[in-house]
Design a protein around this motif. Sequence first.
Motif, PDB file in Angstrom:
ATOM      1  N   SER A  79       0.828  -1.199   0.000  1.00  0.00           N
ATOM      2  CA  SER A  79       0.000   0.000   0.000  1.00  0.00           C
ATOM      3  C   SER A  79       0.867   1.256   0.000  1.00  0.00           C
ATOM      4  CB  SER A  79      -0.946   0.006   1.198  1.00  0.00           C
ATOM      5  OG  SER A  79      -0.217   0.217   2.379  1.00  0.00           O
ATOM      6  N   ARG A  80       0.299   2.334  -0.503  1.00  0.00           N
ATOM      7  CA  ARG A  80       1.038   3.579  -0.680  1.00  0.00           C
ATOM      8  C   ARG A  80       1.493   4.174   0.654  1.00  0.00           C
ATOM      9  NH1 ARG A  80      -1.121   8.004  -4.868  1.00  0.00           N
ATOM     10  NH2 ARG A  80      -0.034   6.631  -6.289  1.00  0.00           N
ATOM     11  N   ASN A  81       0.635   4.119   1.678  1.00  0.00           N
ATOM     12  CA  ASN A  81       0.977   4.714   2.981  1.00  0.00           C
ATOM     13  C   ASN A  81       2.163   4.010   3.632  1.00  0.00           C
ATOM     14  OD1 ASN A  81      -1.143   6.485   2.704  1.00  0.00           O
ATOM     15  ND2 ASN A  81      -2.578   5.165   3.794  1.00  0.00           N
ATOM     16  N   ILE A  82       2.171   2.676   3.578  1.00  0.00           N
ATOM     17  CA  ILE A  82       3.277   1.905   4.167  1.00  0.00           C
ATOM     18  C   ILE A  82       4.567   2.172   3.397  1.00  0.00           C
ATOM     19  CG2 ILE A  82       4.144  -0.419   4.667  1.00  0.00           C
ATOM     20  CD1 ILE A  82       1.173  -1.238   5.000  1.00  0.00           C
ATOM     21  N   ALA A  83       4.462   2.256   2.072  1.00  0.00           N
ATOM     22  CA  ALA A  83       5.642   2.515   1.246  1.00  0.00           C
ATOM     23  C   ALA A  83       6.225   3.893   1.530  1.00  0.00           C
ATOM     24  CB  ALA A  83       5.286   2.395  -0.229  1.00  0.00           C
ATOM     25  N   ILE A  84       5.385   4.887   1.725  1.00  0.00           N
ATOM     26  CA  ILE A  84       5.863   6.245   2.010  1.00  0.00           C
ATOM     27  C   ILE A  84       6.577   6.302   3.360  1.00  0.00           C
ATOM     28  CG2 ILE A  84       5.073   8.595   2.557  1.00  0.00           C
ATOM     29  CD1 ILE A  84       2.988   8.209   0.295  1.00  0.00           C
ATOM     30  N   THR A  85       6.002   5.647   4.379  1.00  0.00           N
ATOM     31  CA  THR A  85       6.670   5.641   5.696  1.00  0.00           C
ATOM     32  C   THR A  85       7.984   4.862   5.634  1.00  0.00           C
ATOM     33  OG1 THR A  85       5.380   3.722   6.389  1.00  0.00           O
ATOM     34  CG2 THR A  85       4.541   5.884   7.013  1.00  0.00           C
ATOM     35  N   ALA A  86       8.004   3.776   4.859  1.00  0.00           N
ATOM     36  CA  ALA A  86       9.232   2.990   4.712  1.00  0.00           C
ATOM     37  C   ALA A  86      10.317   3.805   4.024  1.00  0.00           C
ATOM     38  CB  ALA A  86       8.947   1.713   3.928  1.00  0.00           C
ATOM     39  N   PHE A  87       9.949   4.538   2.973  1.00  0.00           N
ATOM     40  CA  PHE A  87      10.941   5.342   2.250  1.00  0.00           C
ATOM     41  C   PHE A  87      11.394   6.551   3.061  1.00  0.00           C
ATOM     42  CE2 PHE A  87       9.750   3.701  -2.198  1.00  0.00           C
ATOM     43  CZ  PHE A  87      10.831   2.849  -2.189  1.00  0.00           C
ATOM     44  N   LYS A  88      10.543   7.080   3.929  1.00  0.00           N
ATOM     45  CA  LYS A  88      10.967   8.190   4.787  1.00  0.00           C
ATOM     46  C   LYS A  88      12.031   7.729   5.774  1.00  0.00           C
ATOM     47  CE  LYS A  88       7.064  11.328   4.654  1.00  0.00           C
ATOM     48  NZ  LYS A  88       5.892  11.852   5.347  1.00  0.00           N
ATOM     49  N   THR A  89      11.836   6.548   6.378  1.00  0.00           N
ATOM     50  CA  THR A  89      12.835   6.032   7.322  1.00  0.00           C
ATOM     51  C   THR A  89      14.111   5.612   6.590  1.00  0.00           C
ATOM     52  OG1 THR A  89      11.845   3.849   7.209  1.00  0.00           O
ATOM     53  CG2 THR A  89      11.171   5.247   9.031  1.00  0.00           C
ATOM     54  N   GLY A  90      13.966   5.036   5.392  1.00  0.00           N
ATOM     55  CA  GLY A  90      15.144   4.643   4.616  1.00  0.00           C
ATOM     56  C   GLY A  90      15.912   5.832   4.093  1.00  0.00           C
ATOM     57  N   GLY A  91      15.203   6.877   3.673  1.00  0.00           N
ATOM     58  CA  GLY A  91      15.855   8.083   3.159  1.00  0.00           C
ATOM     59  C   GLY A  91      16.609   8.838   4.237  1.00  0.00           C
ATOM     60  N   ALA A  92      16.193   8.673   5.488  1.00  0.00           N
ATOM     61  CA  ALA A  92      16.891   9.331   6.602  1.00  0.00           C
ATOM     62  C   ALA A  92      18.270   8.728   6.839  1.00  0.00           C
ATOM     63  CB  ALA A  92      16.061   9.226   7.872  1.00  0.00           C
ATOM     64  N   LYS A  93      18.495   7.510   6.385  1.00  0.00           N
ATOM     65  CA  LYS A  93      19.789   6.843   6.559  1.00  0.00           C
ATOM     66  C   LYS A  93      20.799   7.237   5.486  1.00  0.00           C
ATOM     67  CE  LYS A  93      17.970   4.143   9.727  1.00  0.00           C
ATOM     68  NZ  LYS A  93      17.839   4.849  10.986  1.00  0.00           N
ATOM     69  N   LEU A  94      20.366   7.940   4.445  1.00  0.00           N
ATOM     70  CA  LEU A  94      21.233   8.271   3.316  1.00  0.00           C
ATOM     71  C   LEU A  94      21.785   9.691   3.449  1.00  0.00           C
ATOM     72  CD1 LEU A  94      19.030   6.745   0.508  1.00  0.00           C
ATOM     73  CD2 LEU A  94      21.091   5.760   1.479  1.00  0.00           C
ATOM     74  N   PRO A  95      23.007   9.929   2.936  1.00  0.00           N
ATOM     75  CA  PRO A  95      23.619  11.253   3.057  1.00  0.00           C
ATOM     76  C   PRO A  95      23.110  12.264   2.049  1.00  0.00           C
ATOM     77  CG  PRO A  95      25.113   9.789   1.950  1.00  0.00           C
ATOM     78  CD  PRO A  95      23.934   8.963   2.348  1.00  0.00           C
ATOM     79  N   VAL A  96      22.319  11.851   1.058  1.00  0.00           N
ATOM     80  CA  VAL A  96      21.769  12.769   0.073  1.00  0.00           C
ATOM     81  C   VAL A  96      20.293  13.016   0.365  1.00  0.00           C
ATOM     82  CG1 VAL A  96      23.390  12.197  -1.766  1.00  0.00           C
ATOM     83  CG2 VAL A  96      21.300  10.883  -1.535  1.00  0.00           C
ATOM     84  N   ARG A  97      19.793  14.182  -0.048  1.00  0.00           N
ATOM     85  CA  ARG A  97      18.375  14.479   0.115  1.00  0.00           C
ATOM     86  C   ARG A  97      17.582  13.657  -0.881  1.00  0.00           C
ATOM     87  NH1 ARG A  97      17.594  19.937  -1.129  1.00  0.00           N
ATOM     88  NH2 ARG A  97      15.827  19.574  -2.490  1.00  0.00           N
ATOM     89  N   THR A  98      16.450  13.091  -0.462  1.00  0.00           N
ATOM     90  CA  THR A  98      15.692  12.195  -1.312  1.00  0.00           C
ATOM     91  C   THR A  98      14.254  12.671  -1.483  1.00  0.00           C
ATOM     92  OG1 THR A  98      15.173  10.801   0.589  1.00  0.00           O
ATOM     93  CG2 THR A  98      17.061  10.156  -0.748  1.00  0.00           C
ATOM     94  N   ILE A  99      13.628  12.189  -2.576  1.00  0.00           N
ATOM     95  CA  ILE A  99      12.243  12.476  -2.905  1.00  0.00           C
ATOM     96  C   ILE A  99      11.545  11.146  -3.139  1.00  0.00           C
ATOM     97  CG2 ILE A  99      10.712  13.555  -4.606  1.00  0.00           C
ATOM     98  CD1 ILE A  99      13.022  15.456  -5.265  1.00  0.00           C
ATOM     99  N   ILE A 100      10.282  11.036  -2.753  1.00  0.00           N
ATOM    100  CA  ILE A 100       9.509   9.808  -3.000  1.00  0.00           C
ATOM    101  C   ILE A 100       8.738   9.976  -4.295  1.00  0.00           C
ATOM    102  CG2 ILE A 100       7.675   8.320  -2.124  1.00  0.00           C
ATOM    103  CD1 ILE A 100       8.565   9.262   0.707  1.00  0.00           C
ATOM    104  N   LEU A 101       8.945   9.028  -5.234  1.00  0.00           N
ATOM    105  CA  LEU A 101       8.228   9.023  -6.511  1.00  0.00           C
ATOM    106  C   LEU A 101       6.971   8.191  -6.390  1.00  0.00           C
ATOM    107  CD1 LEU A 101      10.988   8.427  -9.178  1.00  0.00           C
ATOM    108  CD2 LEU A 101       9.621  10.439  -8.907  1.00  0.00           C
TER     109      LEU A 101
END
Length: 134
Positions: free
Chosen positions: A111-133
């Motif tokens: 589902s879209r909501n679970i994917a967005i929360t997963a990508f927010k937590t995963g993007g926080a671990k990366l040194p570059v700024r990220t956007i969810i497509l």
Amino acid sequence: MLLQPKKTKYKKIQKGKLSKFDFRSNKLRFGSIGLKAAKAGTISSRQIEAARQAIVRKLNRKGKLWIRVFPSIPITAKPIEVRMGKGKGALSHWGVKVSAGTVLFEICGISRNIAITAFKTGGAKLPVRTIILL
């Protein structure tokens, strides 16, 4: 399981330049939702693995995850308090140069909501700024 190539032609490589935008890998290929780099930078294999673990933990063993980048660049470092000269340092870790617009991860079958929360937590671990497509 840290990502690194099995075999390389050269042990050490020159730094080179990083392009600001990437137009080849800026679209979704496998999944329906993706995590895209908004800024250019270098990501190490440990950071990719940390982001992958954070994303998978939020997915609860549902859906499929694709990692679209592979750390194939050897990054060297000299020991602390060593004088200048005497050659290039030893291999420190593996990394990947990511330009702005590169898709890093893709998810399908969730589902879209679970994917967005997963990508927010995963993007926080990366040194570059990220956007969810979406």
